[in-house]
Design a protein around this motif. Structure first.
Motif, PDB file in Angstrom:
ATOM      1  N   GLU A 108       0.847  -1.191   0.000  1.00  0.00           N
ATOM      2  CA  GLU A 108       0.000   0.000   0.000  1.00  0.00           C
ATOM      3  C   GLU A 108       0.883   1.241   0.000  1.00  0.00           C
ATOM      4  OE1 GLU A 108      -3.142   0.221   2.860  1.00  0.00           O
ATOM      5  OE2 GLU A 108      -3.333  -1.954   2.898  1.00  0.00           O
ATOM      6  N   PRO A 109       0.456   2.267  -0.723  1.00  0.00           N
ATOM      7  CA  PRO A 109       1.256   3.490  -0.710  1.00  0.00           C
ATOM      8  C   PRO A 109       1.254   4.114   0.688  1.00  0.00           C
ATOM      9  CG  PRO A 109      -0.767   3.783  -1.974  1.00  0.00           C
ATOM     10  CD  PRO A 109      -0.697   2.357  -1.559  1.00  0.00           C
ATOM     11  N   LEU A 110       2.347   4.717   1.036  1.00  0.00           N
ATOM     12  CA  LEU A 110       2.505   5.348   2.332  1.00  0.00           C
ATOM     13  C   LEU A 110       1.867   6.735   2.294  1.00  0.00           C
ATOM     14  CD1 LEU A 110       3.808   5.264   5.145  1.00  0.00           C
ATOM     15  CD2 LEU A 110       5.851   6.222   4.113  1.00  0.00           C
ATOM     16  N   ALA A 111       0.960   6.990   3.213  1.00  0.00           N
ATOM     17  CA  ALA A 111       0.315   8.300   3.279  1.00  0.00           C
ATOM     18  C   ALA A 111       1.175   9.219   4.140  1.00  0.00           C
ATOM     19  CB  ALA A 111      -1.078   8.187   3.871  1.00  0.00           C
ATOM     20  N   ILE A 112       1.533  10.360   3.600  1.00  0.00           N
ATOM     21  CA  ILE A 112       2.352  11.324   4.322  1.00  0.00           C
ATOM     22  C   ILE A 112       1.486  12.542   4.628  1.00  0.00           C
ATOM     23  CG2 ILE A 112       4.369  12.831   4.220  1.00  0.00           C
ATOM     24  CD1 ILE A 112       5.594  10.796   2.279  1.00  0.00           C
ATOM     25  N   THR A 113       1.410  12.866   5.897  1.00  0.00           N
ATOM     26  CA  THR A 113       0.628  14.011   6.315  1.00  0.00           C
ATOM     27  C   THR A 113       1.568  15.044   6.906  1.00  0.00           C
ATOM     28  OG1 THR A 113      -1.195  12.545   6.851  1.00  0.00           O
ATOM     29  CG2 THR A 113      -1.298  14.755   7.750  1.00  0.00           C
ATOM     30  N   VAL A 114       1.452  16.276   6.453  1.00  0.00           N
ATOM     31  CA  VAL A 114       2.283  17.357   6.953  1.00  0.00           C
ATOM     32  C   VAL A 114       1.372  18.390   7.591  1.00  0.00           C
ATOM     33  CG1 VAL A 114       3.905  19.177   6.346  1.00  0.00           C
ATOM     34  CG2 VAL A 114       3.979  16.989   5.143  1.00  0.00           C
ATOM     35  N   LYS A 115       1.645  18.682   8.855  1.00  0.00           N
ATOM     36  CA  LYS A 115       0.875  19.702   9.539  1.00  0.00           C
ATOM     37  C   LYS A 115       1.698  20.978   9.523  1.00  0.00           C
ATOM     38  CE  LYS A 115      -1.351  20.861  13.854  1.00  0.00           C
ATOM     39  NZ  LYS A 115      -1.577  20.517  15.247  1.00  0.00           N
ATOM     40  N   GLN A 116       1.170  21.973   8.857  1.00  0.00           N
ATOM     41  CA  GLN A 116       1.893  23.227   8.771  1.00  0.00           C
ATOM     42  C   GLN A 116       1.527  24.122   9.939  1.00  0.00           C
ATOM     43  OE1 GLN A 116       0.917  24.740   4.868  1.00  0.00           O
ATOM     44  NE2 GLN A 116       2.918  24.121   4.145  1.00  0.00           N
ATOM     45  N   ASP A 117       2.503  24.806  10.428  1.00  0.00           N
ATOM     46  CA  ASP A 117       2.287  25.766  11.491  1.00  0.00           C
ATOM     47  C   ASP A 117       1.966  27.095  10.818  1.00  0.00           C
ATOM     48  OD1 ASP A 117       2.220  27.220  13.772  1.00  0.00           O
ATOM     49  OD2 ASP A 117       4.315  26.964  14.298  1.00  0.00           O
ATOM     50  N   SER A 118       0.764  27.562  10.994  1.00  0.00           N
ATOM     51  CA  SER A 118       0.332  28.777  10.311  1.00  0.00           C
ATOM     52  C   SER A 118       0.595  30.024  11.137  1.00  0.00           C
ATOM     53  CB  SER A 118      -1.157  28.672   9.979  1.00  0.00           C
ATOM     54  OG  SER A 118      -1.376  27.604   9.109  1.00  0.00           O
ATOM     55  N   THR A 119       1.471  29.933  12.103  1.00  0.00           N
ATOM     56  CA  THR A 119       1.806  31.077  12.930  1.00  0.00           C
ATOM     57  C   THR A 119       2.879  31.899  12.232  1.00  0.00           C
ATOM     58  OG1 THR A 119       1.314  29.816  14.912  1.00  0.00           O
ATOM     59  CG2 THR A 119       2.652  31.763  15.194  1.00  0.00           C
ATOM     60  N   ASN A 146      -1.542  34.004  14.922  1.00  0.00           N
ATOM     61  CA  ASN A 146      -1.884  32.582  14.840  1.00  0.00           C
ATOM     62  C   ASN A 146      -2.764  32.308  13.635  1.00  0.00           C
ATOM     63  OD1 ASN A 146      -0.551  31.888  17.287  1.00  0.00           O
ATOM     64  ND2 ASN A 146      -2.255  32.777  18.410  1.00  0.00           N
ATOM     65  N   ALA A 147      -2.986  31.024  13.356  1.00  0.00           N
ATOM     66  CA  ALA A 147      -3.818  30.609  12.228  1.00  0.00           C
ATOM     67  C   ALA A 147      -5.249  31.109  12.376  1.00  0.00           C
ATOM     68  CB  ALA A 147      -3.809  29.094  12.096  1.00  0.00           C
ATOM     69  N   ASP A 148      -5.715  31.240  13.626  1.00  0.00           N
ATOM     70  CA  ASP A 148      -7.088  31.710  13.843  1.00  0.00           C
ATOM     71  C   ASP A 148      -7.189  33.235  13.854  1.00  0.00           C
ATOM     72  OD1 ASP A 148      -5.890  32.306  16.248  1.00  0.00           O
ATOM     73  OD2 ASP A 148      -7.266  31.132  17.480  1.00  0.00           O
ATOM     74  N   LYS A 149      -6.140  33.901  13.388  1.00  0.00           N
ATOM     75  CA  LYS A 149      -6.055  35.366  13.245  1.00  0.00           C
ATOM     76  C   LYS A 149      -5.930  36.113  14.568  1.00  0.00           C
ATOM     77  CE  LYS A 149      -6.456  34.976   8.827  1.00  0.00           C
ATOM     78  NZ  LYS A 149      -5.258  34.792   8.088  1.00  0.00           N
TER      79      LYS A 149
END
Length: 104
Positions: free
Chosen positions: A26-37, A73-76
């Motif tokens: 199965e292909p490897l799922a890569i998840t990247v969480k970006q810091d929107s700060t 922050n990401a939430d403004k």
């Protein structure tokens, strides 16, 4: 007899190699969480008056501000991150635009 055993061992190894080579994974799922700060430098002289007033109150006035940043922050929501120093000690305070402390 030796040739037959070696040939059988070779064929068995080749068969395992072929089986592994055709195995589908199965292909490897890569998840990247970006810091929107975002952190933008601010001149100490350009800080809001309420923030400057808070820096002149106890116990913070014993410390010297060395750098300031406007953090959004990401939430403004935003606050001022101010690096402070007293002797060899360093610390940071987080204040909103009204000079009130931000709890982390």
């Amino acid at each position: 007899m030796k040739k037959i055993i070696l040939s059988a061992a070779f064929l068995a190894f080749a068969g395992l190699t072929a089986a592994n080579a055709t195995e589908v994974k199965e292909p490897l799922a890569i998840t990247v969480k970006q810091d929107s700060t975002t952190k933008v430098p601010v001149e100490l002289a350009d800080l809001p008056e309420a923030v400057k007033a808070t820096l002149q109150t106890e116990p913070v006035k014993q410390w010297t501000p060395t750098a300031a940043f406007l953090v959004t922050n990401a939430d403004k929501t935003s606050y001022y991150h101010i690096d402070i120093k007293k002797g060899d000690e360093t610390a940071a305070v987080k204040l909103d635009k009204d000079g009130k402390p931000i709890k982390s």
